[in-house]
Design an enzyme around this catalytic site. Structure first.
Site, mmCIF file in Angstrom:
data_model
loop_
_atom_site.group_PDB
_atom_site.id
_atom_site.type_symbol
_atom_site.label_atom_id
_atom_site.label_comp_id
_atom_site.label_asym_id
_atom_site.label_seq_id
_atom_site.Cartn_x
_atom_site.Cartn_y
_atom_site.Cartn_z
ATOM 1 C CG HIS A 11 -1.983 1.097 1.134
ATOM 2 N ND1 HIS A 11 -3.325 0.888 1.365
ATOM 3 C CD2 HIS A 11 -1.882 2.413 0.840
ATOM 4 C CE1 HIS A 11 -3.995 2.021 1.231
ATOM 5 N NE2 HIS A 11 -3.121 2.976 0.921
ATOM 6 C CG HIS A 13 -1.251 6.442 -2.309
ATOM 7 N ND1 HIS A 13 -2.477 6.598 -2.927
ATOM 8 C CD2 HIS A 13 -1.508 5.829 -1.130
ATOM 9 C CE1 HIS A 13 -3.431 6.114 -2.144
ATOM 10 N NE2 HIS A 13 -2.868 5.635 -1.047
ATOM 11 C CG ASP A 15 -0.542 9.593 -6.928
ATOM 12 O OD1 ASP A 15 -0.401 8.592 -6.200
ATOM 13 O OD2 ASP A 15 -1.627 9.883 -7.457
ATOM 14 N N GLY A 169 -9.284 8.664 -1.706
ATOM 15 C CA GLY A 169 -9.796 10.027 -1.584
ATOM 16 C C GLY A 169 -10.828 10.156 -0.470
ATOM 17 C CG HIS A 196 -7.816 4.131 0.441
ATOM 18 N ND1 HIS A 196 -7.301 3.705 -0.753
ATOM 19 C CD2 HIS A 196 -6.784 4.711 1.114
ATOM 20 C CE1 HIS A 196 -6.022 4.018 -0.810
ATOM 21 N NE2 HIS A 196 -5.665 4.636 0.302
ATOM 22 C CD GLU A 199 -7.496 6.821 5.187
ATOM 23 O OE1 GLU A 199 -8.108 6.825 4.098
ATOM 24 O OE2 GLU A 199 -6.302 7.174 5.301
ATOM 25 C CG ASP A 277 -1.481 5.828 2.938
ATOM 26 O OD1 ASP A 277 -1.893 5.384 1.850
ATOM 27 O OD2 ASP A 277 -2.160 6.581 3.658
ATOM 28 C CG ASP A 278 0.064 9.043 0.713
ATOM 29 O OD1 ASP A 278 -0.040 8.899 -0.516
ATOM 30 O OD2 ASP A 278 -0.907 8.905 1.494
HETATM 31 N N1 ADE Z 1 -4.703 9.046 -1.214
HETATM 32 C C1 ADE Z 1 -3.443 9.073 -0.759
HETATM 33 N N2 ADE Z 1 -3.389 8.673 0.535
HETATM 34 C C2 ADE Z 1 -4.671 8.393 0.892
HETATM 35 C C3 ADE Z 1 -5.284 7.974 2.098
HETATM 36 N N3 ADE Z 1 -4.580 7.737 3.203
HETATM 37 N N4 ADE Z 1 -6.635 7.820 2.094
HETATM 38 C C4 ADE Z 1 -7.363 8.065 1.001
HETATM 39 N N5 ADE Z 1 -6.829 8.464 -0.154
HETATM 40 C C5 ADE Z 1 -5.495 8.626 -0.218
HETATM 41 ZN ZN ZN Z 2 -3.666 4.956 0.754
#
Ligand code: ADE
Ligand code: ZN
Length: 326
Positions: A11, A13, A15, A169, A196, A199, A277-278
């Site tokens: 998981h 991203h 971007d 999103g 997702h 969350e 995640d990011d």
């Molecule tokens: N896009 C990037 N990170 C996200 C997240 N944690 N939850 C939903 N969309 C995302």
């Molecule tokens: Zn995510």
């Protein structure tokens, strides 16, 4: 993270993992204004040190990186660099997810061209850096159903290079029932499904992801802890949870990290995996998340090992490809 087991992030991203240096140099190259006079001044804007107010405040931080994607070469570059980052972190396998509508949006790029450039950047990165990968397409629900139809069509144009579809999103604003047809098309295309859910919204959002969209895995899934029947269902049906504890803290999904439900999920027999995640936004690596899981969430050595094995078991790979990671 144990060195004798495969290091896997399923998981992440791409971007949400654009290097600040790349944001800075692409902005200069394309004459794009950033709200900072130097790279050092940009860092506190595009990285998060503590928590944000909520998921949407967190997601706004991704906009700086997106704003410099002025052409498909930039999309290729960030995809390629993600593969290099994966190698530098010692990963054996990574599933990179990306939202081509979001990436295309600022500079009005063609969505299918963005997908093609991302596919090529990752393929060249796998060749050059030796990290195996798969790509997950995202529908960014924040932009609404019509934008998601365009996004899905751009992904379907490169169907063979995409392994799964995700919905990301604004979970609260755009619930799963709006996307039933999109996900039917994705399943018909032979893609796997991860969503997702749980969350920003409650356990019903996870049930919807499973029952309406056909999710094989759940991103975050924190709210499952509020529903024992759901936890039992996830365990029984081997629907994995992609946990990302630092992100969950930063999006205010969990009040504090010791309070993260990973341990509870493992004790309920759920196949929990550990992911970033990011990582560009959170300024973390996968190894950092294993340290958090051990020192803050207090997983036992046995549980940490299980989580690492779960990452392989839950990967969107054939049984033979999973075996080849060991
Ligand atoms: N896009 C990037 N990170 C996200 C997240 N944690 N939850 C939903 N969309 C995302
Ligand atoms: Zn995510």
């Amino acid at each position: 993270m144990l060195g004798d087991l495969p290091a896997v992030d399923i998981h992440r991203h791409l971007d949400g993992n654009i290097r600040p240096e790349t944001i800075w140099t692409l902005a200069a190259k394309h004459n794009i204004a950033l709200p900072a006079r130097s790279l050092e001044a940009l860092l506190p804007l595009c990285q998060i040190q503590d928590k944000t107010a909520d998921l949407l405040a967190f997601l706004a931080r991704l906009d700086y990186g997106i704003s410099v994607l002025a052409d498909v070469d930039a999309c290729y570059q960030i995809a390629y660099e993600n593969m290099q980052d994966a190698q530098q972190e010692g990963l054996d396998y990574v599933e990179l997810r990306f939202s081509p509508y979001y990436m295309a949006q600022t500079h009005q790029l063609n969505i299918a061209d963005v997908v093609a450039a991302t596919v090529q950047g990752c393929a060249d990165g796998e060749r050059d850096f030796g990290v195996k990968h798969n790509l997950i397409g995202i529908l960014s629900r924040t932009f609404g159903t019509e934008a998601c139809t365009q996004e899905l069509n751009g992904l379907l144009a490169h169907k063979a290079h995409i392994t799964a579809l995700d919905l990301a999103g604004d979970e609260l604003g755009f619930p799963a029932p709006l996307f039933v047809n999109h996900f039917k098309q994705a399943r018909d295309a032979g893609w796997q499904i991860t969503v997702h859910a749980g969350e920003a919204d409650g356990p019903q959002s996870i049930w919807n992801a499973i029952e309406l969209l056909g999710a094989n895995r759940i991103g975050h899934g924190v709210a499952a802890r509020e529903d024992e029947q759901l936890m039992a269902y996830l365990a029984e049906h081997h629907i994995g949870i992609e946990s990302c504890p630092t992100s969950n803290y930063q999006t205010a999904t969990v009040v504090d990290t010791p309070n993260h439900p990973m341990k509870q999920f493992l004790e309920a027999g759920i196949e929990v995996t550990l992911n970033t995640d990011d990582p560009g936004i959170s300024a973390i690596t996968l190894a950092d998340e294993y340290t958090v899981a051990r020192d803050v969430i207090k997983l036992s050595d046995e549980q940490l090992k299980q989580v690492q094995i779960n990452g392989v078991n839950q990967a969107f790979l054939s049984a033979a490809d999973k075996q080849s990671l060991f």
